[in-house]
Design an enzyme around this catalytic site. Structure first.
Site, short mmCIF file in Angstrom:
data_model
loop_
_atom_site.label_atom_id
_atom_site.label_comp_id
_atom_site.label_asym_id
_atom_site.label_seq_id
_atom_site.Cartn_x
_atom_site.Cartn_y
_atom_site.Cartn_z
N ALA A 1 -16.27 -22.53 -65.87
CA ALA A 1 -16.32 -21.44 -66.84
C ALA A 1 -15.98 -21.88 -68.26
CB ALA A 1 -15.38 -20.32 -66.42
N LYS A 2 -15.61 -23.15 -68.47
CA LYS A 2 -15.25 -23.61 -69.81
C LYS A 2 -16.48 -23.69 -70.71
CE LYS A 2 -10.97 -24.37 -68.54
NZ LYS A 2 -9.87 -23.46 -68.95
N ASN A 3 -16.25 -23.80 -72.01
CA ASN A 3 -17.37 -23.95 -72.95
C ASN A 3 -18.22 -25.16 -72.60
OD1 ASN A 3 -15.70 -22.00 -74.14
ND2 ASN A 3 -16.34 -22.57 -76.20
#
Length: 380
Positions: free
Chosen positions: A197-199
């Site tokens: 879910a990180k950038n």
């Protein structure tokens, strides 16, 4: 339904390059410590502007390995103290504890939700060895104040950049050249997470450390490989924490688009800033304390309300998914209550009681954002 984050849609937007990269690794017959990992480490070090990048199994391991390496290098010893913001995900504190060190919980500024350097100074003792700023929600902590404080007391600065991939500091830092610097290149070392879910997210767990310190990088790499630099020869009591070839290949596909996605996140934040009826809804947000610029990559778009739970239920009933980052602060968690449960941290607790994260995926359309704003503004 507008999902908080549609990972399937995000990953589909990298096709067919993503599947091609995975197939290449699958067919190569080499799955650890191979060309894909070496290539991504080189690419990410260049992107952050650091001399070294070492891939790890996850973000928690990345932070832990930095502290373990400093202990092996004689910079820190068991029981030494690390100043860390109290309002962070529990992994930040766990990394310090896993290395046999002691977290010293520092209140943040409510306006930024990042560590308060003035308060941090009051926590410094003869056992303090480092400050661990967390670039919470994707916004850079005030690294000028933190680095100046660290220089005065000869402390290490270790960034928790797990939410700040690509964030840029455009001001002068002590000891750094007068040029923009990215997260990961603002202190002595930094840790990243590549949780999906990180950038910049993998298709599973992954992490990395970045630094200019050759000895630190080499020690981290050894400890992460069972304490070995030569097969079956073990210098340290190490762990097993490696970025595998599949995840490295995925990250190499995604890295070239990171800046573009971060620009889109800032565009969405600007639309929220202009469209939400903040005063009538009695909402607050960190976006009102500065211009929306490259120092914030909006991994999360936080809003704060005493009626947070009620507001979340209302949005959900209208098909808009939100999340809370995070509902229980670390010092109130059962795992840490014995050591820290008696501490009074009112700013931290207010943040955790009032924070609500609105969707801010770079693939959201302007129509999606307007629908979210219209719904928010009808809340009574």
């Amino acid at each position: 339904m507008i999902k908080y984050l549609d990972l399937q849609k995000i990953n589909a937007s990298f096709e067919p390059e993503l599947s091609d990269a995975l197939l290449r690794v699958s067919h190569s017959g080499w799955y650890l410590h191979g060309e894909a990992t070496a290539r991504f480490e080189e690419e990410f070090a260049a992107y952050c502007g650091t001399s070294y990048c070492v891939g790890t199994g996850n973000g928690l391991d990345a932070l832990t390995l930095i502290f373990l390496a400093y202990r092996e290098l004689g910079v820190m010893d068991a029981g030494d103290e690390v100043i860390v913001p109290a309002n962070t995900y529990i992994a930040t504190l766990l990394s310090i504890l896993r290395a046999g060190l002691k977290p010293m919980l520092c209140e943040p500024s409510f306006e930024t939700c990042n560590i308060d350097a003035a308060y941090a100074e009051t926590l410094i003792t003869p056992r303090t060895r480092a400050i661990l700023p967390v670039h919470l929600y994707g916004r850079l902590a005030d690294m000028k104040e933190i680095c100046e404080l660290a220089n005065r007391y000869e402390l290490k600065v270790i960034e928790d950049a797990a939410q700040a991939h690509g964030a840029v500091w455009n001001k002068v830092l002590p000891g750094k050249e007068n040029q923009p610097l990215r997260a990961g290149n603002l202190g002595d070392a930094a840790a990243f997470s590549f949780y999906p879910a990180k950038n910049l997210g993998a298709l599973g767990d992954g992490g990395a450390i970045t630094t200019h310190d050759e000895r630190l990088a080499a020690t981290v790499r050894s400890i992460a490989n069972y304490g070995s630099t030569e097969k079956y020869v073990h210098r340290y009591q190490g762990i097993n924490s490696r970025l595998d070839e599949l995840q490295a290949a995925v990250l190499s596909v995604k890295l070239p688009r990171l800046d573009q996605d971060n620009i889109r996140r800032r565009e969405i934040a600007q639309i929220y800033k202009e469209g939400i009826d903040w005063q009538r809804l009695e909402l607050q947000s960190t976006v009102h304390t500065n211009d929306i610029n490259e120092a914030n990559v909006f991994h999360i778009f936080p809003v704060f309300s005493p009626r947070r739970d009620e507001w979340q239920r209302y949005l959900n009933s209208h098909g808009i998914c939100t999340q809370i980052h995070y509902p229980i602060p670390p010092h109130r968690q059962e795992a840490l209550k014995k050591e820290y449960g008696m501490q009074q941290l009112p700013i931290t607790e207010r943040i955790h009681n009032e924070e609500l994260s609105l969707p801010i995926s770079p693939l959201l359309t302007n129509e999606d954002i307007e629908r979210i704003i219209d719904c928010a503004n009808t809340f009574i």
